[in-house]
Design a protein around this motif. Sequence first.
Motif, PDB file in Angstrom:
ATOM      1  N   GLN A 244      30.420  43.251  38.524  1.00  0.00           N
ATOM      2  CA  GLN A 244      31.088  43.868  39.613  1.00  0.00           C
ATOM      3  C   GLN A 244      30.939  45.763  39.326  1.00  0.00           C
ATOM      4  O   GLN A 244      30.933  46.584  39.914  1.00  0.00           O
ATOM      5  CB  GLN A 244      32.753  44.022  39.316  1.00  0.00           C
ATOM      6  CG  GLN A 244      33.634  44.895  40.117  1.00  0.00           C
ATOM      7  CD  GLN A 244      35.518  44.268  39.974  1.00  0.00           C
ATOM      8  OE1 GLN A 244      35.697  43.844  38.946  1.00  0.00           O
ATOM      9  NE2 GLN A 244      35.788  45.154  40.237  1.00  0.00           N
ATOM     10  N   MET A 283      33.872  39.069  34.513  1.00  0.00           N
ATOM     11  CA  MET A 283      34.195  38.693  35.983  1.00  0.00           C
ATOM     12  C   MET A 283      35.099  38.229  35.724  1.00  0.00           C
ATOM     13  O   MET A 283      35.795  37.885  35.237  1.00  0.00           O
ATOM     14  CB  MET A 283      33.372  37.873  36.502  1.00  0.00           C
ATOM     15  CG  MET A 283      31.904  37.671  36.631  1.00  0.00           C
ATOM     16  SD  MET A 283      31.473  39.770  37.665  1.00  0.00           S
ATOM     17  CE  MET A 283      31.573  39.236  38.948  1.00  0.00           C
ATOM     18  N   ASP A 284      36.641  38.903  37.139  1.00  0.00           N
ATOM     19  CA  ASP A 284      37.836  38.664  37.207  1.00  0.00           C
ATOM     20  C   ASP A 284      38.297  37.421  37.191  1.00  0.00           C
ATOM     21  O   ASP A 284      37.616  36.678  38.570  1.00  0.00           O
ATOM     22  CB  ASP A 284      38.652  39.854  37.990  1.00  0.00           C
ATOM     23  CG  ASP A 284      40.433  39.479  38.373  1.00  0.00           C
ATOM     24  OD1 ASP A 284      40.489  38.328  37.666  1.00  0.00           O
ATOM     25  OD2 ASP A 284      39.931  40.644  38.789  1.00  0.00           O
ATOM     26  N   GLU A 285      38.611  36.694  36.071  1.00  0.00           N
ATOM     27  CA  GLU A 285      39.110  35.303  36.277  1.00  0.00           C
ATOM     28  C   GLU A 285      39.975  34.813  38.127  1.00  0.00           C
ATOM     29  O   GLU A 285      40.056  33.725  38.579  1.00  0.00           O
ATOM     30  CB  GLU A 285      39.942  34.327  35.108  1.00  0.00           C
ATOM     31  CG  GLU A 285      38.557  34.578  34.155  1.00  0.00           C
ATOM     32  CD  GLU A 285      39.579  34.113  33.156  1.00  0.00           C
ATOM     33  OE1 GLU A 285      40.698  33.813  32.908  1.00  0.00           O
ATOM     34  OE2 GLU A 285      38.999  34.141  31.602  1.00  0.00           O
ATOM     35  N   GLY A 286      41.063  35.711  38.209  1.00  0.00           N
ATOM     36  CA  GLY A 286      41.430  35.275  39.652  1.00  0.00           C
ATOM     37  C   GLY A 286      40.557  36.318  40.790  1.00  0.00           C
ATOM     38  O   GLY A 286      40.652  35.766  41.856  1.00  0.00           O
ATOM     39  N   LEU A 287      39.468  36.313  40.206  1.00  0.00           N
ATOM     40  CA  LEU A 287      38.287  36.907  41.525  1.00  0.00           C
ATOM     41  C   LEU A 287      36.922  36.498  41.552  1.00  0.00           C
ATOM     42  O   LEU A 287      36.345  36.932  41.352  1.00  0.00           O
ATOM     43  CB  LEU A 287      38.489  38.056  41.916  1.00  0.00           C
ATOM     44  CG  LEU A 287      39.502  38.565  42.686  1.00  0.00           C
ATOM     45  CD1 LEU A 287      39.972  40.838  42.908  1.00  0.00           C
ATOM     46  CD2 LEU A 287      39.844  38.024  44.204  1.00  0.00           C
ATOM     47  N   VAL A 290      33.955  38.058  43.903  1.00  0.00           N
ATOM     48  CA  VAL A 290      35.021  38.846  43.497  1.00  0.00           C
ATOM     49  C   VAL A 290      33.439  40.406  44.781  1.00  0.00           C
ATOM     50  O   VAL A 290      33.406  41.205  44.950  1.00  0.00           O
ATOM     51  CB  VAL A 290      35.472  40.394  42.514  1.00  0.00           C
ATOM     52  CG1 VAL A 290      34.428  40.435  41.223  1.00  0.00           C
ATOM     53  CG2 VAL A 290      36.144  41.201  43.180  1.00  0.00           C
TER      54      VAL A 290
END
Length: 347
Positions: A244, A283-287, A290
């Motif tokens: 990201q 990395m964003d686990e919710g995205l 991303v």
Amino acid sequence: MSAHGFPPRWRAETGQPPPPGSRQGEGPMLKRLLTTTAALAALALPGLAAEPEEVLRRAADLTPLGPWSEGDQMGMGNTQGPGTWMRCAAHLAAPGAKLYELSHIRANDMPQSPFGVPLVYEYRPTVGIPGTRHAATYYGGATQAEVKPTPDSPLLKLGMEQAAPIVTSAVLLDAAAHLNGGAPLEPGTLVTAADIEAMLAAQGLGARGIQPGDVVLIHTGWGALWDDAQASQRYYTMGPGLAQDGAELLAGRHAVLVALDNPFTDPVADGQLTGQAMPPQGMDEGLPFVIHHLNLAVNGIHNIQNARLKEIAADGAWTSCAMILPLRSRGASGSPVRAIAIGAPTR
């Protein structure tokens, strides 16, 4: 045209092809033709702009004229190379140069040739990778209703007919060499902003950096699986990708396009697509995807997956001229491209 569909080679007035290594077009007939054509062009177009004489002279020495080798399949395509690139460069750098679209927009309502299979676009519902969902807004804040109001509609905004032809400088970053000694990066490996800065410095590009409008090519080595019959089944199941903060750095430098030799642009861990593993650490686990969102929906940066970067990385052609032309397909969300880069090897 010849029986093979290629223009016949020039034959001098003797009726014989020129000997290998000679310049075609030195026969009296063609000289008279060129002189007459030039005179007519001057009368019809008094302001006709041509390449500088020195460019034409040097380009002529670099442009092959055949005869071509036995079994040739390229025809006059063999003329393409440093000589034709030199002539082209004169126009790219000319004051007041502008881009002209020479192709029509492709759509269901365009004229259809009676000699071929009709081209019909069928628009599908928006789809996503399992475990993900699409963002509520698109680039520029456009809403779903503005872009794709029904599952079977084309994109009413942001279709490929709006994509710019890309003719620009490119920077190659060899992440496989920087992070793994030249071997393919492991699945889920992140190429971070710090990695990008370090690669620029290591490749002698620290002062140049990433320029506005650059294409950025990131060689992860994962593309080696593409040509490996036994490993190719793994290719689309996992892979390294852009972190990201790396994507944010490239957006801050105003890169126009990012191309990786991987299937996702984003990093994907082994088992992530089947729900057996979480996104890679960092990395964003919710995205989990991303990078797609940041590049496409937020920053307007184009993505290319499955780039063929092995050869250019092996040659160390760290900077080049890239030409990437998407099809002008109305309402399409993506397009096949034939991307090329022209640059000088450093090793």
